[in-house]
Design an enzyme around this catalytic site. Structure first.
Site, PDB file in Angstrom:
ATOM      1  N   GLU A 190      45.746  40.363  33.584  1.00 53.83           N
ATOM      2  CA  GLU A 190      44.333  40.536  33.934  1.00 53.83           C
ATOM      3  C   GLU A 190      43.713  41.777  33.311  1.00 53.83           C
ATOM      4  O   GLU A 190      42.546  41.769  32.905  1.00 53.83           O
ATOM      5  CB  GLU A 190      44.151  40.579  35.458  1.00 53.83           C
ATOM      6  CG  GLU A 190      44.301  39.232  36.152  1.00 53.83           C
ATOM      7  CD  GLU A 190      45.734  38.890  36.509  1.00 53.83           C
ATOM      8  OE1 GLU A 190      46.653  39.656  36.127  1.00 53.83           O
ATOM      9  OE2 GLU A 190      45.950  37.855  37.171  1.00 53.83           O
TER      10      GLU A 190
ATOM     11  N   HIS B 265      44.667  35.401  48.310  1.00 50.26           N
ATOM     12  CA  HIS B 265      43.880  34.321  47.679  1.00 50.26           C
ATOM     13  C   HIS B 265      42.606  34.050  48.471  1.00 50.26           C
ATOM     14  O   HIS B 265      42.101  32.946  48.464  1.00 50.26           O
ATOM     15  CB  HIS B 265      44.708  33.025  47.601  1.00 50.26           C
ATOM     16  CG  HIS B 265      45.943  33.127  46.765  1.00 50.26           C
ATOM     17  ND1 HIS B 265      47.083  33.744  47.201  1.00 50.26           N
ATOM     18  CD2 HIS B 265      46.202  32.702  45.507  1.00 50.26           C
ATOM     19  CE1 HIS B 265      48.011  33.682  46.250  1.00 50.26           C
ATOM     20  NE2 HIS B 265      47.505  33.064  45.215  1.00 50.26           N
TER      21      HIS B 265
END
Lengths: 312, 326
Positions: free
Chosen positions: B60, B129
């Site tokens: 990322e 999440h």
């Protein structure tokens, strides 16, 4: 060849003269001089085209000079003036000169490695043959970004050169105490790219290594890792109080000064005589001296412009 | 105009902008061949090829840094961070570089990139999440933060984000992907920085973002039965904030609640409340309450998740409490 010498001296003079000004209280913040590392900066810049790009570090002034960055603009920036290359917003950390592909510096170790890969992705996508080069130090090779950027650049075959200026010291910690392998390039194999060690105090050796990596990148063969073994003569910054390395060590490296070494080569190969070298030195010193005076007389940014350049 | 799902509207925006402008590229984890975890980029790799639609490694930080560099050199990269929880991994690049370099380089570059992030609780996503971290980003000068609630706004705002010359964080609530509505044609652009009155009302202003806009509309419907007429404002853009829209609504209704799924403490709702204090204090008849995610990690268990994440009932209660308290 004399141009390489001239640029090394310009870089050296900017560091030395701004250190004097810093002591006089004319420069805010700290400075991160690159004295002793000029051969890497100048050799690398000379091996690239104007349209190629570099990213650099908090110690990036000579990298910027090597790539053709404007002397006055960076000196004015070091003084925080409105006509500096960052309009007084960035200081020496954020050297930049897009006309010659310097975009640019950062205050974060390892901060611009992926950015160079991004430049390279743009060149690859646009289908031109430019290359990007990322300057970083030995400290940066232990950031996660080193791993992520080299891996990504390799799998996407990006035209980028990762050039580690291994100056032996990550602030006050010696490379033997912070690196898990003997050489930075030992890691190149893991990223599927060539890794080359070069004498970072030999400007021609750096020039050759970067030229080869650039031509590999231009040919579509992907990234390279180069480790230039050099040494940082001054402290990590003007705030450095020392006590972590021996005077002997510093003296040994001073004897391998890249500028003196290159002068000897020029004399030995009869490319220049001592008179020519002295005249290059004097001119460089004068140019930087004038830039410093110009900066001292230049205006500070107008407070009413503080928000300028935040958003496009 | 045909109705389409929220994720289809996003895909149409990407597709149209990529057809229009060759400098637009996109990449992300599983965004290429697979078409994205939430199917937003489905089919785009086939249409535009692997030079413009890429699968990226699970990196990322580098994905974000690459977008910054590519944007500086003339591309308009769109990078997908699969779950917003992992934007934490990009923060060094986002905060110190994407948001900062144009300023640090004295205006000598632009960073026209979009970071797309699915966010929000969607039932059992648990701690890594489910998060809504938009307030974290709203704190950083140099970024724009966009959060649509309808397919039409999703499409129009994503097109605007791609055309914007600044780094834009584009936030997509996971529970919205399956909602549907009209999404406009290829000229449909929603300007960044403009809130939208999703329901007009005269007694009360509910200011919300993302999926909470839908919950606020449901709350407004319930409250109508009690004769409380609620105006529902969808901020759509958290940065820059459309102060004029919220202030003018509160000047009319004199009462407000601010609703977001992000955690309450230092959430962007606090900023909205502060704006109302500064610019509409004399018009307020009651304190402005916040309905927000509880200051707790987001648990896996559905009954526990339901405690932490706000919804229609909590909004209704907050409005009633405000009305009864004055």
């Amino acid at each position: 060849m004399l141009e390489l010498l001239r640029k090394m001296i310009i870089g050296r003079e900017i560091d030395e003269q701004t250190l004097v000004q810093k002591k006089k209280g004319n420069i805010p913040g700290a400075l991160h001089p690159a004295i002793g590392q000029e051969a890497v900066s100048i050799g690398a810049g000379a091996a690239l085209r104007d349209s190629d790009t570099i990213t650099t570090t908090h110690r990036g002034i000579t990298d910027y000079i090597g790539k053709g960055g404007d002397v006055r603009a960076v000196v004015c920036e070091v003084f925080g003036r409105a006509n500096g290359c960052s309009k007084g917003r960035g200081g020496h950390y954020f050297v930049n000169d897009p006309k010659v592909g310097v975009l640019g510096g950062t205050g974060v170790v390892g901060g611009t490695m992926a950015m160079a890969a991004g430049h390279a992705l743009a060149f690859q996508t646009l289908g031109d043959d430019r290359v990007a080069l990322s300057h970083f130090g030995d400290g940066a090779v232990n950031t996660g970004m080193f791993h992520e950027a080299l891996n990504l650049a390799s799998i996407w075959k990006l035209p980028v050169i990762f050039l580690c200026q291994n100056n032996e010291w990550a602030l006050t910690v010696h490379v033997s105490k912070h690196l898990s392998c003997e050489h930075v390039v030992d890691r190149a194999k893991g990223y599927g790219m060539p890794g080359v060690i070069v004498d970072g105090n030999d400007v021609m050796a750096v020039y050759e290594a970067v030229s080869q990596a650039a031509s590999r990148a231009r040919n579509g063969d992907g990234p390279s890792l180069i480790e230039a073994k050099t040494y940082r003569i001054p402290g990590f910054a003007t705030s450095d109080v020392g006590g972590y390395r021996s005077e002997d060590e510093v003296e040994r490296w001073k004897a391998k000064d890249p500028i003196t070494m290159f002068e000897s080569v020029l004399l030995k190969k009869k490319i220049a005589d001592s008179k020519e070298i002295e005249s290059v030195k004097a001119a460089a010193k004068k140019e930087v001296g004038e830039a410093v005076l110009f900066a001292l007389e230049s205006p500070h940014p107008d407070p009413s412009t503080v928000f300028d350049y935040l958003y496009a | 105009m045909a109705s389409m799902y929220f994720n289809e509207a996003l895909r149409e925006a990407l597709q149209e902008e990529m057809r229009e402008d060759e400098s637009v590229i996109l990449y992300g984890q599983d965004a290429g061949i697979y078409g994205g975890m939430f199917r937003v980029t489905q089919g785009l790799a086939a249409e535009f090829g692997s030079s413009r639609v890429k699968d990226s490694p699970i990196s990322e930080a580098a994905m974000t840094g690459v977008a910054i560099g590519a944007a500086m050199m003339g591309l308009r990269p769109i990078c997908e961070i699969m779950f917003m929880d992992w934007i934490s991994i990009t923060m060094e690049q986002l905060v110190n570089h994407a948001a900062a370099l144009r300023y640090g380089y004295g205006g000598n570059c632009k960073v026209p990139m979009v970071l797309r992030c699915p966010l929000g609780a969607y039932g059992g996503g648990a701690l890594h999440h489910s998060k809504s971290l938009e307030s974290w980003l709203a704190h950083i000068p140099g970024l724009k933060v966009v959060m649509p609630s309808t397919p039409s706004d999703a499409k129009g705002l994503l097109k605007a984000a791609i055309r914007d010359d600044n780094p834009v964080i584009f936030l997509e609530h996971k529970l919205l992907y399956g909602t549907s509505g009209e999404a406009g044609d290829k000229n449909h652009i929603v300007p960044i920085g403009k809130a939208d009155v999703k329901r007009e009302g005269s007694d009360f202003t509910i200011i919300a973002t993302g999926k909470m806009v839908l919950d606020s509309l449901a709350a407004a419907e319930q409250l109508q039965a009690d004769d409380i007429s609620c105006e529902v404002i969808d901020l759509r853009t958290i940065v820059p904030l459309d102060k004029e829209c919220i202030v003018s609504s509160v000047k009319k209704t004199h009462r407000a609640v601010v609703v977001h799924e992000a955690w309450k403490t230092c959430g962007h709702g606090a900023e909205v409340v502060a704006v109302l204090m500064e610019e509409a204090f004399d018009y307020l008849d009651a304190p402005v309450l916040r309905v927000a995610g509880l200051d707790c990690q987001i648990p896996f268990s559905l009954p526990l998740e339901k405690v932490v994440i706000p919804g229609t009932q909590k909004i209704v209660e907050a409005v009633r409490a405000t009305v009864n308290g004055d």
